[in-house]
Motif scaffolding. Structure first.
Motif, mmCIF file in Angstrom:
data_model
loop_
_atom_site.group_PDB
_atom_site.id
_atom_site.type_symbol
_atom_site.label_atom_id
_atom_site.label_comp_id
_atom_site.label_asym_id
_atom_site.label_seq_id
_atom_site.Cartn_x
_atom_site.Cartn_y
_atom_site.Cartn_z
ATOM 1 N N ILE A 99 0.883 -1.249 -0.142
ATOM 2 C CA ILE A 99 -0.047 -0.092 -0.017
ATOM 3 C C ILE A 99 0.951 1.202 0.169
ATOM 4 O O ILE A 99 1.918 1.021 0.513
ATOM 5 C CB ILE A 99 -0.909 -0.046 1.429
ATOM 6 C CG1 ILE A 99 -0.111 -0.017 2.524
ATOM 7 C CG2 ILE A 99 -1.792 -1.223 1.209
ATOM 8 C CD1 ILE A 99 -1.133 0.419 3.882
ATOM 9 N N LYS A 100 0.363 2.506 -0.378
ATOM 10 C CA LYS A 100 1.005 3.724 -0.264
ATOM 11 C C LYS A 100 0.464 4.471 0.971
ATOM 12 O O LYS A 100 -0.702 4.363 0.754
ATOM 13 C CB LYS A 100 0.765 4.362 -1.578
ATOM 14 C CG LYS A 100 1.380 5.705 -1.663
ATOM 15 C CD LYS A 100 1.116 6.654 -2.997
ATOM 16 C CE LYS A 100 1.228 7.950 -2.575
ATOM 17 N NZ LYS A 100 0.510 8.839 -2.094
ATOM 18 N N GLY A 101 1.358 4.630 1.685
ATOM 19 C CA GLY A 101 0.758 5.600 2.993
ATOM 20 C C GLY A 101 1.751 5.718 4.022
ATOM 21 O O GLY A 101 2.978 5.453 3.803
ATOM 22 N N ASP A 102 1.108 5.997 5.268
ATOM 23 C CA ASP A 102 2.213 6.576 6.366
ATOM 24 C C ASP A 102 1.863 5.058 7.295
ATOM 25 O O ASP A 102 0.697 4.736 7.709
ATOM 26 C CB ASP A 102 1.172 7.743 6.890
ATOM 27 C CG ASP A 102 2.125 8.063 8.304
ATOM 28 O OD1 ASP A 102 2.779 7.208 8.898
ATOM 29 O OD2 ASP A 102 1.858 9.260 8.641
ATOM 30 N N ILE A 103 3.064 4.543 7.527
ATOM 31 C CA ILE A 103 2.930 3.616 8.315
ATOM 32 C C ILE A 103 2.581 3.547 9.858
ATOM 33 O O ILE A 103 2.020 2.526 10.515
ATOM 34 C CB ILE A 103 4.216 2.822 8.290
ATOM 35 C CG1 ILE A 103 4.088 1.412 8.667
ATOM 36 C CG2 ILE A 103 5.212 3.328 9.426
ATOM 37 C CD1 ILE A 103 5.679 0.640 8.360
ATOM 38 N N THR A 104 2.365 4.743 10.300
ATOM 39 C CA THR A 104 1.918 5.285 11.737
ATOM 40 C C THR A 104 0.554 5.106 11.547
ATOM 41 O O THR A 104 -0.046 5.048 12.803
ATOM 42 C CB THR A 104 2.481 6.628 12.160
ATOM 43 O OG1 THR A 104 1.918 7.509 11.335
ATOM 44 C CG2 THR A 104 4.009 6.564 12.227
ATOM 45 N N ASP A 105 -0.180 5.039 10.645
ATOM 46 C CA ASP A 105 -1.672 4.854 10.628
ATOM 47 C C ASP A 105 -2.101 3.338 10.326
ATOM 48 O O ASP A 105 -3.049 3.089 10.577
ATOM 49 C CB ASP A 105 -2.258 5.719 9.399
ATOM 50 C CG ASP A 105 -2.175 7.111 9.610
ATOM 51 O OD1 ASP A 105 -2.094 7.497 10.863
ATOM 52 O OD2 ASP A 105 -2.128 7.666 8.500
ATOM 53 N N VAL A 106 -1.079 2.612 10.189
ATOM 54 C CA VAL A 106 -1.459 0.902 9.852
ATOM 55 C C VAL A 106 -2.022 0.240 11.177
ATOM 56 O O VAL A 106 -1.095 0.219 12.170
ATOM 57 C CB VAL A 106 -0.423 0.234 9.152
ATOM 58 C CG1 VAL A 106 -0.659 -1.058 8.802
ATOM 59 C CG2 VAL A 106 -0.340 1.001 7.712
ATOM 60 N N ASP A 107 -3.066 -0.342 10.880
ATOM 61 C CA ASP A 107 -3.525 -1.423 11.919
ATOM 62 C C ASP A 107 -2.807 -2.638 11.753
ATOM 63 O O ASP A 107 -3.284 -3.227 10.830
ATOM 64 C CB ASP A 107 -4.967 -1.332 11.935
ATOM 65 C CG ASP A 107 -5.474 -2.063 13.101
ATOM 66 O OD1 ASP A 107 -4.673 -2.624 14.112
ATOM 67 O OD2 ASP A 107 -6.809 -2.173 13.454
#
Ligand code: AR6
Length: 180
Positions: free
Chosen positions: A13-21
């Motif tokens: 995924i493209k994104g911010d890892i600190t938001d990942v559950d």
């Protein structure tokens, strides 16, 4: 984008890892374990002081000289959605002839082994070493994807590994590596 590897899913995924559950997110740390820039800073900022306290405790006990490159340790996830943070140290890029690939592979493997040892099922990785540590992303993506696929093909205990890429370009590069 999702791929099946052994019995597990490999997701990009493209994104911010600190938001990942996830059961654990992996931190691209340095051997001090005391924080830095990039994804390390973002994890400590959002995760809060508990993570740093646990890192300090490990420095005072198991790792007085710092965590060697390629090794990994685990803390709680503090205020993050993720239950744990696995801190690993990727290699600094010195041109490619200083065991960078071997050490990068080791960083992924140590993190995955630690996840399994702690009974975790889902783990998310950033693109270790390709920021401040200067590892070219094409080379790193192939090593990262190979290391994870290799692990998942031999190990039944994980359900899902997610690569969380911070830019569209990194996402495309990792996707290409995952497809080949
Ligand atoms: N989520 C996902 N990926 C991110 C995030 C985020 N929130 N923030 C940055 N990245 P780096 P390294 C990406 O420099 O190369 C630190 O100071 C970033 O775009 O964080 O392993 C440590 O303390 C890049 O693709 O880690 C060490 O001293 C990737 O994460 C040193 O940097 C890795 O970039 C480690 O360097």
């Amino acid at each position: 984008m999702e791929f099946l590897v052994g019995n597990a899913k490999l997701k990009l995924i493209k994104g911010d890892i600190t938001d990942v559950d996830a059961d654990a997110i992996v931190n691209a740390a340095n051997s001090t374990l005391l924080g830095g820039g990039g994804v390390d800073a973002a994890i400590h900022r959002k995760g809060g002081p508990k993570i740093l306290e646990e890192c300090k405790r490990m420095r005072a006990t198991e790792w007085p000289d710092g965590l060697p490159t390629g090794c990994a340790v685990i803390t709680s996830g503090g205020n993050l959605k993720a239950r744990h943070v696995i801190h690993t140290v990727g290699p600094i890029w010195h041109g490619g002839f200083h065991e960078e690939a071997k050490l990068l592979k080791q960083a992924y493997r140590s993190s995955l082994k630690l996840a399994v040892a702690n009974g975790l099922k889902t783990v998310a990785f950033p693109s270790i070493s390709t920021g401040a540590y200067g590892y070219p992303v094409e080379e790193a993506s192939r090593t990262a994807v190979d290391a994870v696929k290799d692990f998942l093909e031999k190990e039944d205990n994980l359900q899902k590994v997610i690569f969380v890429l911070f830019s569209e370009r990194d996402f495309e590069v990792y996707l290409k590596a995952a497809k080949t």
